[in-house]
Design a protein around this motif. Sequence first.
Motif, PDB file in Angstrom:
ATOM      1  N   ILE A   1       0.855  -1.180   0.000  1.00 39.94           N
ATOM      2  CA  ILE A   1       0.000   0.000   0.000  1.00 39.94           C
ATOM      3  C   ILE A   1       0.895   1.235   0.000  1.00 39.94           C
ATOM      4  O   ILE A   1       1.833   1.327   0.789  1.00 39.94           O
ATOM      5  N   SER A   2       0.574   2.182  -0.868  1.00 41.77           N
ATOM      6  CA  SER A   2       1.335   3.421  -0.951  1.00 41.77           C
ATOM      7  C   SER A   2       0.935   4.376   0.166  1.00 41.77           C
ATOM      8  O   SER A   2      -0.187   4.339   0.657  1.00 41.77           O
ATOM      9  N   PRO A   3       1.846   5.246   0.547  1.00 42.44           N
ATOM     10  CA  PRO A   3       1.508   6.269   1.540  1.00 42.44           C
ATOM     11  C   PRO A   3       0.483   7.249   0.984  1.00 42.44           C
ATOM     12  O   PRO A   3       0.288   7.335  -0.225  1.00 42.44           O
ATOM     13  N   SER A   4      -0.154   8.001   1.866  1.00 45.37           N
ATOM     14  CA  SER A   4      -1.175   8.957   1.439  1.00 45.37           C
ATOM     15  C   SER A   4      -1.006  10.284   2.178  1.00 45.37           C
ATOM     16  O   SER A   4      -0.282  10.364   3.169  1.00 45.37           O
ATOM     17  N   PHE A   5      -1.678  11.307   1.667  1.00 44.41           N
ATOM     18  CA  PHE A   5      -1.657  12.630   2.282  1.00 44.41           C
ATOM     19  C   PHE A   5      -3.021  12.960   2.854  1.00 44.41           C
ATOM     20  O   PHE A   5      -4.049  12.563   2.315  1.00 44.41           O
ATOM     21  N   ILE A  32       7.324   6.195   6.884  1.00 42.85           N
ATOM     22  CA  ILE A  32       7.480   7.249   5.876  1.00 42.85           C
ATOM     23  C   ILE A  32       8.945   7.665   5.887  1.00 42.85           C
ATOM     24  O   ILE A  32       9.494   8.036   6.931  1.00 42.85           O
ATOM     25  N   SER A  33       9.596   7.613   4.733  1.00 36.78           N
ATOM     26  CA  SER A  33      11.016   7.960   4.693  1.00 36.78           C
ATOM     27  C   SER A  33      11.285   9.375   4.194  1.00 36.78           C
ATOM     28  O   SER A  33      12.319   9.954   4.515  1.00 36.78           O
ATOM     29  N   SER A  34      10.351   9.959   3.409  1.00 32.17           N
ATOM     30  CA  SER A  34      10.572  11.339   2.967  1.00 32.17           C
ATOM     31  C   SER A  34       9.259  12.009   2.576  1.00 32.17           C
ATOM     32  O   SER A  34       8.306  11.352   2.162  1.00 32.17           O
ATOM     33  N   VAL A  35       9.259  13.325   2.720  1.00 29.40           N
ATOM     34  CA  VAL A  35       8.172  14.177   2.254  1.00 29.40           C
ATOM     35  C   VAL A  35       8.832  15.334   1.510  1.00 29.40           C
ATOM     36  O   VAL A  35       9.765  15.958   2.023  1.00 29.40           O
ATOM     37  N   GLN A  36       8.360  15.602   0.287  1.00 30.78           N
ATOM     38  CA  GLN A  36       8.948  16.646  -0.545  1.00 30.78           C
ATOM     39  C   GLN A  36       7.851  17.406  -1.279  1.00 30.78           C
ATOM     40  O   GLN A  36       6.716  16.949  -1.358  1.00 30.78           O
ATOM     41  N   TYR A  37       8.237  18.560  -1.848  1.00 34.70           N
ATOM     42  CA  TYR A  37       7.329  19.290  -2.721  1.00 34.70           C
ATOM     43  C   TYR A  37       8.112  19.852  -3.900  1.00 34.70           C
ATOM     44  O   TYR A  37       9.334  19.989  -3.862  1.00 34.70           O
ATOM     45  N   ILE A  83       9.841   1.251   1.711  1.00 35.50           N
ATOM     46  CA  ILE A  83       9.996   0.269   0.643  1.00 35.50           C
ATOM     47  C   ILE A  83       9.901   0.935  -0.738  1.00 35.50           C
ATOM     48  O   ILE A  83       9.640   0.281  -1.740  1.00 35.50           O
ATOM     49  N   GLU A  84      10.108   2.252  -0.753  1.00 29.39           N
ATOM     50  CA  GLU A  84      10.216   3.052  -1.974  1.00 29.39           C
ATOM     51  C   GLU A  84       8.934   3.168  -2.792  1.00 29.39           C
ATOM     52  O   GLU A  84       8.994   3.406  -3.996  1.00 29.39           O
ATOM     53  N   LEU A  85       7.787   3.002  -2.144  1.00 32.39           N
ATOM     54  CA  LEU A  85       6.535   3.289  -2.825  1.00 32.39           C
ATOM     55  C   LEU A  85       6.264   4.783  -2.686  1.00 32.39           C
ATOM     56  O   LEU A  85       6.279   5.324  -1.582  1.00 32.39           O
ATOM     57  N   GLU A  86       6.028   5.444  -3.804  1.00 34.56           N
ATOM     58  CA  GLU A  86       5.844   6.891  -3.788  1.00 34.56           C
ATOM     59  C   GLU A  86       4.411   7.247  -4.141  1.00 34.56           C
ATOM     60  O   GLU A  86       3.794   6.611  -4.986  1.00 34.56           O
ATOM     61  N   THR A  87       3.910   8.275  -3.483  1.00 34.57           N
ATOM     62  CA  THR A  87       2.590   8.802  -3.782  1.00 34.57           C
ATOM     63  C   THR A  87       2.720  10.277  -4.097  1.00 34.57           C
ATOM     64  O   THR A  87       3.405  11.007  -3.397  1.00 34.57           O
ATOM     65  N   THR A  88       2.055  10.708  -5.152  1.00 35.50           N
ATOM     66  CA  THR A  88       1.955  12.122  -5.466  1.00 35.50           C
ATOM     67  C   THR A  88       0.563  12.558  -5.058  1.00 35.50           C
ATOM     68  O   THR A  88      -0.415  11.931  -5.439  1.00 35.50           O
ATOM     69  N   SER A  89       0.479  13.622  -4.285  1.00 38.83           N
ATOM     70  CA  SER A  89      -0.829  14.100  -3.871  1.00 38.83           C
ATOM     71  C   SER A  89      -1.508  14.783  -5.041  1.00 38.83           C
ATOM     72  O   SER A  89      -0.944  14.925  -6.117  1.00 38.83           O
ATOM     73  N   SER A  90      -2.706  15.220  -4.802  1.00 39.31           N
ATOM     74  CA  SER A  90      -3.363  16.061  -5.783  1.00 39.31           C
ATOM     75  C   SER A  90      -2.496  17.293  -6.001  1.00 39.31           C
ATOM     76  O   SER A  90      -1.850  17.789  -5.086  1.00 39.31           O
ATOM     77  N   THR A  91      -2.510  17.771  -7.209  1.00 37.65           N
ATOM     78  CA  THR A  91      -1.762  18.972  -7.542  1.00 37.65           C
ATOM     79  C   THR A  91      -2.593  20.185  -7.159  1.00 37.65           C
ATOM     80  O   THR A  91      -3.793  20.219  -7.405  1.00 37.65           O
ATOM     81  N   TYR A  92      -1.959  21.153  -6.549  1.00 42.60           N
ATOM     82  CA  TYR A  92      -2.640  22.385  -6.161  1.00 42.60           C
ATOM     83  C   TYR A  92      -2.200  23.506  -7.087  1.00 42.60           C
ATOM     84  O   TYR A  92      -1.010  23.778  -7.229  1.00 42.60           O
ATOM     85  N   THR A  93      -3.171  24.131  -7.740  1.00 38.29           N
ATOM     86  CA  THR A  93      -2.904  25.275  -8.601  1.00 38.29           C
ATOM     87  C   THR A  93      -3.618  26.480  -8.003  1.00 38.29           C
ATOM     88  O   THR A  93      -4.797  26.403  -7.648  1.00 38.29           O
ATOM     89  N   PHE A  94      -2.890  27.581  -7.883  1.00 42.50           N
ATOM     90  CA  PHE A  94      -3.449  28.785  -7.276  1.00 42.50           C
ATOM     91  C   PHE A  94      -2.819  30.007  -7.933  1.00 42.50           C
ATOM     92  O   PHE A  94      -1.782  29.929  -8.570  1.00 42.50           O
ATOM     93  N   THR A  95      -3.458  31.147  -7.773  1.00 39.17           N
ATOM     94  CA  THR A  95      -2.982  32.407  -8.327  1.00 39.17           C
ATOM     95  C   THR A  95      -2.660  33.363  -7.186  1.00 39.17           C
ATOM     96  O   THR A  95      -3.504  33.610  -6.329  1.00 39.17           O
TER      97      THR A  95
END
Length: 125
Positions: A1-5, A32-37, A83-95
Motif C-alpha cells: 500500500i502506498s503512503p497517502s496525504f 514514511i522515509s521522505s516528504v517533498q514538494y 519500501i520506496e513506494l511513492e505517492t503524489t498528492s493532488s496537484t494544487y494550482t493557485f494564483t
Amino acid sequence: ISPSFNFTSTVTGITDLPITFAGSATDNETTISSVQYSLDGAERQWIFPNAETSTNNVKNFSVEFSDLTDGVHTLVFYTTNEIELETTSSTYTFTVDTTAPTCTASWTNKTSPYYSKSLTYTNVT
C-alpha cells in the motif's frame, strides 16, 4: 500500500501572501522515509516534519511561502515510504495576487440635486 496525504490547510483560487500548506503523510503499514514538494516544476525540496508530533508512520508538516511572484503557481507534494513506494498528492494550482484593488470616486457639484459622478475600479481580480 502506498503512503497517502491528508491536508488540513491548502490554497486554491486567487490568494494573497503568505500561503501555508499543512497536513500529514501517512502509511499504515511501513515508515514514511521522505516528504517533498515541487513548486512550478522546479527541483524537489525536502520537507522536515514536525518532530514533536510525528511518528514513523505519520509525518506532520507545514510549508509556508511568502515570496512568490504574482501569477499562477502549481505545487505538488510527494511522499515515499521505506519500501520506496511513492505517492503524489493532488496537484494544487493557485494564483497569487498581491496588488490591492483601488477605487477612485469623483464628482462635480452642479446645481442641486444634480451631480456628475464616476467610479473607477482597477486591479480587481
